[in-house]
Design a protein around this motif. Structure first.
Motif, short mmCIF file in Angstrom:
data_model
loop_
_atom_site.label_atom_id
_atom_site.label_comp_id
_atom_site.label_asym_id
_atom_site.label_seq_id
_atom_site.Cartn_x
_atom_site.Cartn_y
_atom_site.Cartn_z
N ASN A 808 45.86 10.67 -5.10
CA ASN A 808 44.73 11.51 -5.56
C ASN A 808 44.20 12.71 -4.99
N ALA A 809 44.38 12.68 -3.73
CA ALA A 809 43.74 13.83 -3.13
C ALA A 809 45.07 14.89 -3.03
N LEU A 810 46.22 14.45 -3.10
CA LEU A 810 47.34 15.65 -3.08
C LEU A 810 47.48 16.33 -4.26
N ARG A 811 46.61 15.71 -5.48
CA ARG A 811 46.91 16.40 -6.54
C ARG A 811 46.06 17.76 -6.62
N PRO A 817 48.66 20.80 4.85
CA PRO A 817 50.02 20.32 5.49
C PRO A 817 49.53 18.87 6.22
N GLU A 818 48.38 18.80 6.67
CA GLU A 818 48.07 17.31 7.20
C GLU A 818 48.08 16.37 6.10
N LEU A 819 47.83 16.57 4.83
CA LEU A 819 47.75 15.52 3.92
C LEU A 819 49.11 15.31 3.47
N GLN A 820 49.76 16.33 3.47
CA GLN A 820 51.31 16.28 3.00
C GLN A 820 52.06 15.41 4.03
N LEU A 843 56.44 20.39 2.13
CA LEU A 843 55.88 20.60 3.39
C LEU A 843 56.47 21.81 4.01
N PHE A 844 57.99 21.98 3.82
CA PHE A 844 58.62 23.16 4.28
C PHE A 844 58.08 24.29 3.63
N SER A 845 57.37 24.49 2.39
CA SER A 845 56.90 25.61 1.94
C SER A 845 55.57 26.01 2.16
N ILE A 846 54.90 25.03 2.79
CA ILE A 846 53.37 25.35 3.07
C ILE A 846 53.12 25.31 4.48
N THR A 847 53.99 25.07 5.41
CA THR A 847 53.53 25.12 6.82
C THR A 847 54.37 26.08 7.74
N ALA A 848 54.37 26.20 8.75
CA ALA A 848 54.90 27.09 9.66
C ALA A 848 56.43 26.23 10.11
N ASP A 849 57.22 27.01 10.56
CA ASP A 849 58.58 26.35 10.83
C ASP A 849 58.49 25.35 12.16
N ALA A 850 57.68 26.01 13.06
CA ALA A 850 57.46 25.22 14.25
C ALA A 850 56.80 23.77 14.08
N ALA A 854 58.71 20.02 14.14
CA ALA A 854 57.79 19.04 14.86
C ALA A 854 57.88 17.62 14.02
N PHE A 855 57.43 17.91 12.90
CA PHE A 855 57.14 16.89 12.15
C PHE A 855 58.38 16.23 11.53
N LEU A 856 59.55 16.73 11.37
CA LEU A 856 60.77 16.58 10.87
C LEU A 856 61.66 15.28 11.89
N LYS A 857 61.20 15.45 13.35
CA LYS A 857 61.60 14.65 14.22
C LYS A 857 60.90 13.31 13.67
N THR A 858 59.63 13.14 13.70
CA THR A 858 59.10 12.11 13.28
C THR A 858 59.54 11.48 11.93
N TYR A 859 59.89 12.13 11.13
CA TYR A 859 60.21 11.84 9.89
C TYR A 859 61.76 11.10 9.69
N GLN A 860 62.51 11.86 10.78
CA GLN A 860 63.81 11.42 10.91
C GLN A 860 63.96 9.85 11.57
N ALA A 861 62.92 9.83 12.51
CA ALA A 861 62.57 8.66 13.43
C ALA A 861 62.37 7.49 12.33
#
Length: 874
Positions: A808-811, A817-820, A843-850, A854-861
């Motif tokens: 609901n919030a994401l709409r 980025p934090e909500l995503q 998320l890639f289109s709305i946040t900085a590369d760094a 950082a989040f990608l590592k959490t996601y992959q784990a």
């Protein structure tokens, strides 16, 4: 009669029946005077025609730091646009920019952003509408007439032979003139009704007269009451015509009028006789000066009758103080109760016959007068006025001479002349009546016997009313036209024809007939009807001129004053509009309509009054308005309360909102009054309980004219309890319609998102599920609350609840980025890996590369753990 209550000497049954009959006569006289007092309002009702208008209002304001304002506005716009993947893209206005984009250059140095909206005002005018003759009136009239006939038939059956034959001949003529064949009994147009009535009533009457003289009057009354009751109840079952009572009433009115006019003539001497009683009664008399005092009183009274004669024959326009002829009739009828016995004691026994004859005639006459007064049948009203005035002027004058010439010696002796007034010494009563009757004929001749034409015109007016009630408009129009031909410019026919023309959509003809109705007997209703007809033909200044003329004729008529004020609101003469609304407010019985218009007047006057420009374009200020106390005057009418709440929003004042029953129709179709009140009330109170009602009104399919406004009102109601639902309503509206109609919804959506994005939420302690649900309803886009929600429902093993709140919030915060991140992780938690992959790309289109890396590592784990679980499961 030696006692005021002479009936106390009668036996119990006679006394009961007589007092019951007198009670009916008293009720009839009171009803007659009441109808006379109300006048045209009996059949022409003032209805209110409402017109919808709107004013801009400020509903809310948002305080922002000046430095971060521009970035916050940009962020809000991007939030709205980013919701397109779920609910579609918010389109720009017709000029290519959104409402807030248009303001970017204007608010760079401001710290307050207002939420603008609109409130609705109602302006109202009075419209006269002629109603059909109600069925209760026809049945009530017939009840009184039939009661009178019962008394007359009972008394007639006890008359001597020749009197009986003459009376029954008159009764047969009465029935023949009543046209009972119109009932079409048994499907035939033959005179079955006439034959059955004559056979039953005439046969029983002759039997009692010829063979049963011993039957008491009480039994005769019960016999005829039973017979008449049976006929009245049974005959309608054998006819298929609609409106039986009104049909019989209309077609039989003329012979009833004839009987009534005869009785009015009989009563013409009662007031003069009353003067004799006053001046010669030992308790109230004047002794030997009684003759002078009698002549003075009688002369003064007859002079007033002469002035009344000049008025009704339109020989003078002077505003003398006149006593209505109908009041004179009522007084005469009451006096006659005690005088009838003295007048007939030489040839008619009062207790056995005379009392019942008198009350019977009185009931029929009173019923006829009350009926024509209620229906405002001017032609017949004037017939009765002529009957009263002509007879009292001619016969009363002769009767005064009869008394003076017969009893002047006894007057000089100071004796009670009233006891022997009908025992003449020189001139006989019959001679006085003959000369008086000739005087009446002479007065009729002076007016070319126009009264007879008026009686016929009144009969055709009644037939027109009948066919108007049965929706046979062409036939009704023909009868009214015949009535106009017989009695040119009579108000009844002209107004009725104008109403029929309006019913059939012929506004031009309606105006002509309203104009015709004003020539002879003008009325406020006819002036208002003519003004409305002129306005419909775009003859604006003619409409104003007509209303001003009407107010000259009726200076204290609040309806005309209100309508003139309404017309002046269309001009630049605002002070005149205010003047007439205030005048109407003071003079009208129900001031709520002019007060409603006064509120609308102030609403428009103060539209451009604000802190920088405290004086409106009309030179009026909010302080001026507060002095009127209109804001504190609560009402139970929708229009008044709608305008009061609109003005309260306009000037930013707090007031108690009065909850009024909107009175919705079965199909929930809204009138402008319903809509304006519900919209203003819902917007002003933010009452969440009204959300289901607005939702129903939106989806009912009968409120297309208010569709977008009702959606906005529903959103306002939902915003207090479920902000996501409110945002969804506005978002779906702006996506479905890209026109200017939804500009206000688009602006409101952007403002609410801006407010949610820039305001810190004050969230209390959350312990149970209900706390979280309520908090999400109020702060659905708060990241901290959403994080707590995810943690809480994960522990409760209800991850789908947390997922839905994130979705609901994401709409509405797809750029966060934090909500995503929360959404992606929750998708993984629910094993919705494809949705998680889509979220990762967003998320890639709305946040900085760094931050992304950082989040990608959490996601992959997390993803690796899911894959491992799947392999183990296999």
């Amino acid at each position: 009669m030696t006692s005021l209550f002479f009936w106390q000497q009668w036996n119990r049954s006679q006394r009961f029946l007589y007092l019951t009959s007198l009670g009916l006569l008293k009720l009839g006289l009171i009803t007659l005077l009441f109808f006379h007092f109300r006048g045209l309002e009996n059949t022409v009702q003032w209805q209110v025609l409402s017109e919808l208008d709107e004013v801009p209002v400020q509903l809310d304001s948002l305080q922002l730091a000046t430095g971060g304002l521009q970035s916050t506005v940009d962020s809000s716009q991007s939030i709205v646009n980013s919701s397109q993947s779920s609910i579609g893209r918010v389109q720009p206005d017709s000029n290519g920019q959104s409402t807030i984009d248009n303001r970017k250059s204007k608010i760079e140095n401001q710290s307050t952003i207002p939420l603008l909206g609109k409130a609705y005002l109602l302006k109202e005018q009075f419209v006269p509408v002629q109603i059909d003759v109600p069925s209760w009136l026809a049945w009530g009239y017939l009840g009184f007439v039939l009661a009178g006939l019962v008394l007359l038939l009972s008394a007639v059956s006890a008359l001597p032979r020749w009197w009986y034959l003459g009376a029954m001949g008159a009764f047969i003529g009465f029935l023949a003139g009543s046209h009972l064949e119109i009932l079409e009994l048994f499907g035939s147009d033959k005179a079955f009704g006439f034959g059955i009535t004559i056979l039953v009533l005439g046969g029983v009457s002759y039997y009692l007269h010829a063979f049963r003289e011993d039957v008491s009057m009480e039994k005769r009354l019960f016999i005829f009451a039973g017979l008449v009751g049976i006929l009245a109840i049974s005959l309608p079952f054998f006819t298929k015509i609609p409106l039986v009572a009104l049909t019989v009433t209309s077609y039989s009115l003329l012979p009833v009028i004839v009987l009534a006019v005869v009785f009015v003539g009989w009563l013409s001497v009662e007031i003069i006789a009353g003067f004799v009683y006053v001046v010669t009664n030992p308790r109230t008399g004047f002794g030997k000066n009684s003759l002078v005092n009698f002549l003075f009183l009688a002369g003064l009274y007859l002079f007033s009758i002469l002035l009344l004669y000049m008025k009704i024959t339109r020989q003078t326009e002077n505003n003398f103080w006149f006593v209505s002829p109908f009041v004179l009739y009522a007084v005469s009828a009451v006096l006659g109760v005690w005088c009838f016995a003295k007048r007939t004691e030489s040839y008619l026994p009062f207790r056995e016959i005379g009392a019942w004859l008198y009350v019977g005639f009185g009931l029929i006459t009173t019923a006829a007068m009350a009926f024509v007064l209620f229906t405002q049948n001017n032609s017949l009203i004037e017939v009765f006025e002529d009957a009263v005035v002509y007879s009292q002027l001619a016969i009363g004058t002769i009767f005064t001479g009869y008394i003076a010439l017969n009893f002047w010696p006894i007057f000089k002796q100071g004796k009670a002349v009233y006891k022997i007034i009908y025992k003449p010494m020189r001139i006989l009563q019959s001679q006085a009546w003959l000369i008086g009757g000739m005087g009446v004929v002479a007065l009729l001749a002076l007016n070319r016997f126009f009264t007879i034409d008026q009686a016929r015109a009144g009969h055709y007016n009644a037939l027109g009313d009948l066919h108007a009630a049965t929706k046979e408009y062409i036939v009704a129009e023909q009868y009214y036209q015949i009535a106009i031909d017989l009695d040119y410019q009579n108000h009844k026919s002209g107004f009725a024809l104008a109403s029929l023309a309006l019913t059939q959509g012929d506004r031009m003809a309606a105006g002509a007939y309203f104009q015709q109705a004003l020539h002879k007997d003008p009325s406020p209703q006819a002036y208002a009807g003519l003004s409305q007809a002129l306005l419909n033909e775009n003859l604006f200044f003619d409409a104003i001129f007509n209303l001003r003329k009407g107010i000259q004729a009726f200076p204290n008529n609040g309806e005309l004053q209100n309508n003139l004020g309404y017309l002046y609101t269309w001009t630049t003469i605002a002070d005149s509009a205010y003047y007439y609304f205030e005048a109407a407010r003071q003079s009208i019985q129900n001031p709520e309509v002019p007060e409603t218009n006064l509120l609308a007047f102030w609403g428009k006057a103060l539209t451009f009054s604000d802190a920088k420009n405290p004086t409106s374009s009309l030179g009026l200020t909010k302080a001026d308005f507060k002095e009127t106390y209109l804001l504190k005057t609560q009402s139970t009418t929708l229009s008044h309360e709608a305008n009061r709440l609109a003005v309260a929003q306009l000037i930013g004042e707090k007031t108690d909102a009065n909850q009024v029953n909107p009175g919705l129709s079965k199909d929930s179709a809204l009138s402008v009054n319903n809509f304006a009140y519900l919209y203003n009330y819902g917007q002003y109170t933010r009452d969440s309980s009204m959300a289901p009602l607005f939702h129903k009104l939106v989806n009912t399919g009968t409120n297309g004219n208010f569709y977008h406004e009702l959606q906005l009102a529903e959103a306002y109601s939902e915003y207090g309890r479920d902000k996501i639902a409110a945002l969804d309503i506005l978002a779906s509206q702006t996506v479905a319609d890209t026109s200017q109609k939804v500009a206000l919804a688009r602006q409101t959506l952007q403002y609410w998102l801006l407010k949610e994005n820039s305001t810190k939420s004050a969230i209390g302690p959350l312990k149970i599920e209900t706390d979280f649900v309520n908090a999400l309803g109020q702060h659905p886009l708060d990241i901290s609350l959403l994080q707590q929600t995810v943690n809480f429902f994960s522990r409760q093993k209800k991850p789908k609840v947390a997922y839905q709140s994130l979705l609901n919030a994401l709409r509405f915060r797809r750029d966060s980025p934090e909500l995503q991140k929360l959404y992606i992780l929750q998708c993984l938690h629910l094993r919705l890996t494809e949705f998680a992959e889509d979220g990762l790309r967003d998320l890639f289109s709305i946040t900085a590369d760094a931050d992304y890396q950082a989040f990608l590592k959490t996601y992959q784990a997390q993803r690796a753990l899911i894959e491992k679980e799947r392999k183990n499961f296999r």
